[in-house]
Design an enzyme around this catalytic site. Structure first.
Site, mmCIF file in Angstrom:
data_model
loop_
_atom_site.group_PDB
_atom_site.id
_atom_site.type_symbol
_atom_site.label_atom_id
_atom_site.label_comp_id
_atom_site.label_asym_id
_atom_site.label_seq_id
_atom_site.Cartn_x
_atom_site.Cartn_y
_atom_site.Cartn_z
ATOM 1 N N CYS A 1 -13.714 47.835 8.958
ATOM 2 C CA CYS A 1 -15.296 47.372 8.823
ATOM 3 C C CYS A 1 -15.667 47.465 7.341
ATOM 4 O O CYS A 1 -16.537 47.070 6.941
ATOM 5 C CB CYS A 1 -16.222 48.579 9.480
ATOM 6 S SG CYS A 1 -15.895 50.122 8.634
ATOM 7 N N ASN B 1 -12.791 49.367 1.741
ATOM 8 C CA ASN B 1 -13.178 49.310 0.454
ATOM 9 C C ASN B 1 -13.056 50.704 -0.306
ATOM 10 O O ASN B 1 -12.512 50.758 -1.268
ATOM 11 C CB ASN B 1 -14.659 49.385 0.436
ATOM 12 C CG ASN B 1 -15.450 47.789 1.038
ATOM 13 O OD1 ASN B 1 -14.664 47.220 1.146
ATOM 14 N ND2 ASN B 1 -16.455 48.026 1.581
ATOM 15 N N ASP B 2 -13.496 51.873 0.384
ATOM 16 C CA ASP B 2 -12.847 53.138 -0.210
ATOM 17 C C ASP B 2 -11.402 53.516 -0.111
ATOM 18 O O ASP B 2 -11.112 53.754 -0.894
ATOM 19 C CB ASP B 2 -13.848 54.126 0.558
ATOM 20 C CG ASP B 2 -15.102 54.230 -0.053
ATOM 21 O OD1 ASP B 2 -15.133 54.607 -1.410
ATOM 22 O OD2 ASP B 2 -15.982 54.657 0.655
ATOM 23 N N HIS C 1 -15.080 29.751 -12.130
ATOM 24 C CA HIS C 1 -15.079 31.048 -11.176
ATOM 25 C C HIS C 1 -16.267 31.329 -10.535
ATOM 26 O O HIS C 1 -15.953 31.659 -9.389
ATOM 27 C CB HIS C 1 -14.902 32.054 -12.555
ATOM 28 C CG HIS C 1 -15.113 33.551 -11.973
ATOM 29 N ND1 HIS C 1 -16.306 34.248 -11.758
ATOM 30 C CD2 HIS C 1 -14.158 34.281 -11.471
ATOM 31 C CE1 HIS C 1 -15.697 35.511 -11.204
ATOM 32 N NE2 HIS C 1 -14.395 35.666 -10.965
ATOM 33 N N ARG D 1 0.816 -1.106 -0.083
ATOM 34 C CA ARG D 1 -0.083 -0.053 -0.054
ATOM 35 C C ARG D 1 1.015 1.242 0.024
ATOM 36 O O ARG D 1 1.977 1.322 0.476
ATOM 37 C CB ARG D 1 -0.766 0.111 1.316
ATOM 38 C CG ARG D 1 -2.055 -1.035 1.182
ATOM 39 C CD ARG D 1 -2.605 -0.966 2.736
ATOM 40 N NE ARG D 1 -3.206 -2.083 2.852
ATOM 41 C CZ ARG D 1 -4.741 -2.436 2.796
ATOM 42 N NH1 ARG D 1 -5.539 -1.343 2.463
ATOM 43 N NH2 ARG D 1 -5.164 -3.453 2.864
ATOM 44 N N ARG E 1 -23.031 54.493 11.237
ATOM 45 C CA ARG E 1 -22.384 55.662 10.453
ATOM 46 C C ARG E 1 -23.453 56.558 9.832
ATOM 47 O O ARG E 1 -24.316 56.261 9.106
ATOM 48 C CB ARG E 1 -21.845 54.833 8.918
ATOM 49 C CG ARG E 1 -21.176 55.733 8.313
ATOM 50 C CD ARG E 1 -20.381 55.126 7.013
ATOM 51 N NE ARG E 1 -21.421 54.628 6.221
ATOM 52 C CZ ARG E 1 -21.154 53.959 4.937
ATOM 53 N NH1 ARG E 1 -20.004 53.640 4.935
ATOM 54 N NH2 ARG E 1 -21.918 53.526 3.968
ATOM 55 N N GLU F 1 -10.875 56.220 5.614
ATOM 56 C CA GLU F 1 -11.214 55.541 4.131
ATOM 57 C C GLU F 1 -10.720 56.320 3.008
ATOM 58 O O GLU F 1 -10.755 56.061 1.987
ATOM 59 C CB GLU F 1 -12.782 55.222 4.269
ATOM 60 C CG GLU F 1 -13.545 56.386 4.386
ATOM 61 C CD GLU F 1 -15.075 55.751 4.013
ATOM 62 O OE1 GLU F 1 -15.364 54.651 3.560
ATOM 63 O OE2 GLU F 1 -15.957 56.389 4.358
#
Ligand code: PEP
Ligand code: MG
Length: 847
Positions: free
Chosen positions: A798, A735-736, A422, A79, A585, A712
């Site tokens: 965040c 993100n920003d 994808h 094996r 926010r 940001e």
């Protein structure tokens, strides 16, 4: 002349032998452990990887040495034993050593039929695997004359009889297995499973337990937990008069079963022994094992054992149970569950009892189920999300340009593609239900429709349900089952909470999101995007009135109408979060996002506002910007149209008082978006403080609140020191920050992102995976400058990146207090954070 293998080494597996997983492979190590547990493992010898490699390289095997190690009076199996069982390896070869004289011996002891069948199987195996003859020529099932025919074919093909020398046979089998490991296909296959390019193979040679013969004989497998649910339950099979996993004469159930005879009844002692072996393994190997066993005339031999293959759900239950039974420490239980695997347990499922109108079937590529309206482009998905509509993105196949649309959808369906396409990969990453390769439908993106079997046509806006667990697309809305967050899941995550040293909050805009955040036991809300609260039809009109107001007084009137709505929004969040922090926010997007775009929309707005169309059109045009994302948005609105923030602050404070009256004390967090200068914060802070004082006076109530800044823009990160002077917390909006650091539009990057990634300009889409080099450096600069100026400032992330385990590792290392991510990513984040804390403890107290 062939060189002999200098390093030729065989090591008999004994309790004290020096067997190493890295040299001899996992199987050799596992068998040695079984031997140490005094399980009846037949004599086994291991070949280390250097020997195997030398054999593959063509070094001759020393016959004397080999025959010493394996006396030829019994049969052996060979094996593979790579370092990691996942990496596969050549298939097992049984009954090496079988020849005419062994046939005679076995015929005497076990009868001609059994002995010939066994010989035939070996010849077939040897001919195809060692001599590489065509398997079709050796496909005959055992039966009268089959062995002779196989022998004749062998002689005809190779011009010589079947080799009779057991040492020669063994040497050939070893060589063929060693070489098979080096083949290109095998290498690619194991590399796809994560094996390094230089992964090595060990081999294990074991005396055969035949599993045939008089009395109770056969072979089987047994495990003590259910692979799907993880429940304690014996499953497996036993086949009489059989070897390995091949066809058998008689199959017995393992446990008593109304459907037929069982091993438990046929041989209670054997069955009890197997159970006891399972207990020994569980305690000794600290794992749930599947045992492969053979029984020869009621004697049990354990010939192999593997870790029970298990679903994510079972993995959680098994790990928790082992820890509860004090077989493993809790820390081990935590580390045994892959954080990303938890996402499978979190999703809604279509209720199996509900009726199903199946539109089409495809490949189930990402678990969970969701109902939404069909959309056929990423842009349509984003538009639907902006309207707060749940949509299902349908594409022929997806490409990186669709990622944003996928983010905006509740599920994804593609006509083409496989499990690693994808769409499938991205959807799993996002935790979205996904079906790919749904060739029963034809997608027509142009006229935004799909055609299913029997010519059924569905158009944009039609409601369907996608069941990513079964691969079925259902017509309309289906009844759903809540995610299965059972006790084991909760227990594991509670243990994670005791070790992790970074907070995990949720981004939640609505009461529904907040409830999900609570269900997943987030440490609070890290980002409530208030603008999402204004898209409801009734609010939108008031919002538009506010935007169109000519005078501050008109604006005040409109905002007064919005105030009670916002107050209720915030009160609902505070009530649900029951005293946990809620970070709200203030209004962020450009105002024109709330205005209609087409002529028809303008006309409707003119009607609603009772103004001439020309005026509405003019005002809308006046509000339009060349670069809205860099224009009049975020704190810039707060400075230039301060009444909006005033209203929001008042709504937050009034909700704080009301929620605190009946529930836990609320300390709201108010966050200013898109800051780039200290003075912006000063201006907004002065007004908010004034609103707070006014509300306290009017209501004769007291409360505290925390005002913070969303970092940001690159400038805010660089000037975090002075900004922190006025901010109790800094939360990085990655993100920003990514958009502005790269100068890369969040909304347009999809067009060239695939080219950029393919050409290696970016290693990944930076909106998906945090760019630790560039954006990460700004985070580090911002965090350290902020802390230097204000040591107790709370620092967090965040942006979307907050939920990625890799980003969590980065944020911990940067000394952040918490990350905030979408609610469904919270459990994964909690466990990932615990993993990092266990694997790389950081200095400093808990978050
Ligand atoms: C951000 O920019 O990272 C962020 C969280 O805010 P939004 O995505 O709403 O711009
Ligand atoms: Mg932002």
């Amino acid at each position: 002349m062939q060189k002999h293998v200098d390093t030729m080494e065989f090591i008999e597996l004994t309790p004290g032998a020096e067997v190493k997983t890295t040299r001899h492979g996992w199987r050799a190590k596992c068998l040695q452990r079984l031997i140490r547990l005094e399980l009846p493992v037949p004599r086994t010898v291991a070949l280390p990887c250097d020997t195997v490699r030398a054999i593959a390289a063509g070094h001759a095997i020393d016959r004397d040495h080999l025959s010493e190690a394996f006396p030829s009076d019994f049969l052996v199996s060979v094996r593979s034993s790579p370092e990691n069982p996942e990496w596969g390896g050549p298939g097992t070869v049984l009954n090496v050593g079988m020849n005419d004289s062994m046939l005679a011996r076995l015929t005497e002891s076990h009868g001609a039929e059994a002995a010939e069948a066994l010989y035939l199987r070996f010849v077939q195996n040897y001919a195809t695997h060692v001599d590489r003859l065509d398997p079709d020529m050796f496909a005959e099932e055992p039966g009268p004359g089959a062995l002779e025919r196989a022998m004749a074919t062998y002689r005809q093909e190779l011009d010589e009889g079947f080799p009779q020398d057991p040492v020669h046979q063994l040497a050939q089998v070893l060589r063929s297995m060693a070489r098979a490991w080096e083949g290109t296909t095998a290498r690619l296959l194991r590399e796809a499973k994560g094996a390094p390019a230089d992964a090595v193979l060990g081999l294990v040679v074991q005396q055969m337990a035949l599993g045939i013969g008089p009395g109770l004989s056969g072979s089987g497998t047994i495990q003590f937990v259910d692979s799907v649910t993880g429940a304690q339950q014996i499953t497996g099979r036993f086949r009489g008069q059989s070897q390995g996993r091949k066809r058998a004469v008689e199959t017995l159930y393992l446990t008593r079963d109304p459907r037929g005879a069982s091993l438990e009844e046929a041989s209670p002692e054997t069955f009890a022994k197997l159970q006891e072996f399972g207990d020994r393994c569980r305690i000794g190997l600290r794992e749930e094992m599947q045992l492969e066993f053979a029984i020869e005339n009621s004697d049990v031999a354990v010939i192999d054992a593997v870790r029970v293959v298990r679903s994510s759900r079972a993995a959680v239950r098994v790990a928790v149970r082992l820890a509860e039974q004090e077989i493993i420490p809790r820390e081990d239980a935590l580390l045994r569950v892959e954080p990303r695997a938890l996402s499978e347990l979190l999703h809604y499922q279509v209720d199996p009892r509900a009726p199903r109108d199946v539109l089409a079937r495809g490949i189930a590529a990402s678990p969970g189920a969701a109902t939404g309206k069909l959309v056929f482009s990423a842009a349509a998905a984003q538009a639907a999300a902006a309207r707060d509509e749940r949509c299902i993105l349908v594409r022929r196949e997806t490409s990186p340009e669709d990622i944003r649309g996928m983010h905006a959808s509740v599920a994804v369906l593609t006509e083409r593609g496989g499990i690693t396409s994808h769409a499938a990969v991205i959807a799993r990453g996002l935790g979205l239900p996904c079906i790919v390769g749904c060739s029963e439908i034809q997608v027509n993106s142009r006229d935004r429709s799909l055609t299913g079997p029997k010519g059924r046509v569905f158009r944009e806006g039609d409601l369907v349900t996608l069941d990513g667990s079964s691969g079925e697309v259902l017509v309309g809305e289906a009844a759903m089952l809540e995610p299965a967050l059972d006790e084991g899941f909760q227990t594991l995550l509670h243990w994670a909470d005791t070790v992790r040293d970074i907070g995990i909050r949720a981004n939640a805009d609505t009461p529904d999101d907040a409830r999900t955040a609570r269900m997943f036991e987030a440490d609070g809300i890290g980002l409530c995007r208030t603008e999402h609260m204004f898209f409801d039809e009734d609010r939108l009109t008031v919002m538009r009135e506010m935007i169109f107001a000519d005078t501050p007084n008109d604006r005040r009137v409109a905002l007064e109408r919005l105030l009670p709505m916002q107050r209720e929004d915030f009160k609902a969040l505070f009530d649900i979060m029951a005293g946990q922090p809620v970070c709200i926010r203030l209004f962020d997007p450009p105002l024109h996002e709330f205005l209609p775009h087409g002529r028809e929309g303008m006309r409707e707005l003119a009607e609603a506002l009772d103004r001439p169309l020309s005026e509405v059109t003019r005002r809308v045009e006046a509000l339009s910007e060349f670069n809205p994302m860099l224009g009049m948005r975020g704190v810039r609105l707060g400075v230039t149209v301060p009444e909006i923030y005033d209203m929001q602050a008042r709504a937050i404070f009034e909700a704080t008082i009301e929620a605190s009256e009946n529930g836990a004390q609320v300390v709201p967090e108010i966050m200013i978006p898109l800051v780039s200068a200290q003075r912006e914060v000063e201006i907004v802070k002065t007004r908010i403080d004034a609103v707070a004082s006014a509300v306290k006076n009017e209501r004769k109530a007291d409360f505290t609140y925390r005002l913070g800044v969303m970092v940001e823009t690159p400038r805010a990160a660089l000037r975090a020191g002075e900004i922190a002077e006025h901010a109790a917390f800094l939360s990085f909006g990655t993100n920003d920050l990514t958009q502005m650091t790269y100068g890369l539009s969040r909304d347009d990057a999809g067009r060239f992102m695939s080219t950029y990634v393919n050409q290696g300009v970016y290693s990944e889409d930076p909106f998906h995976i945090l760019d630790v080099e560039g954006v990460g450096e700004l985070l580090l600069i911002g965090a350290s400058r902020g802390r230097a100026a204000r040591p107790n400032v709370t620092i967090s992330v965040c942006g979307e990146h907050g939920g990625n385990p890799e980003s969590i590792a980065f944020c911990r290392a940067a000394g952040m207090d918490y990350v905030s991510c979408s609610p469904f990513r919270v459990p994964v984040a909690r466990l990932a954070a615990a993993h990092f804390a266990l694997l790389a403890p950081r200095k400093g107290g808990p978050f």
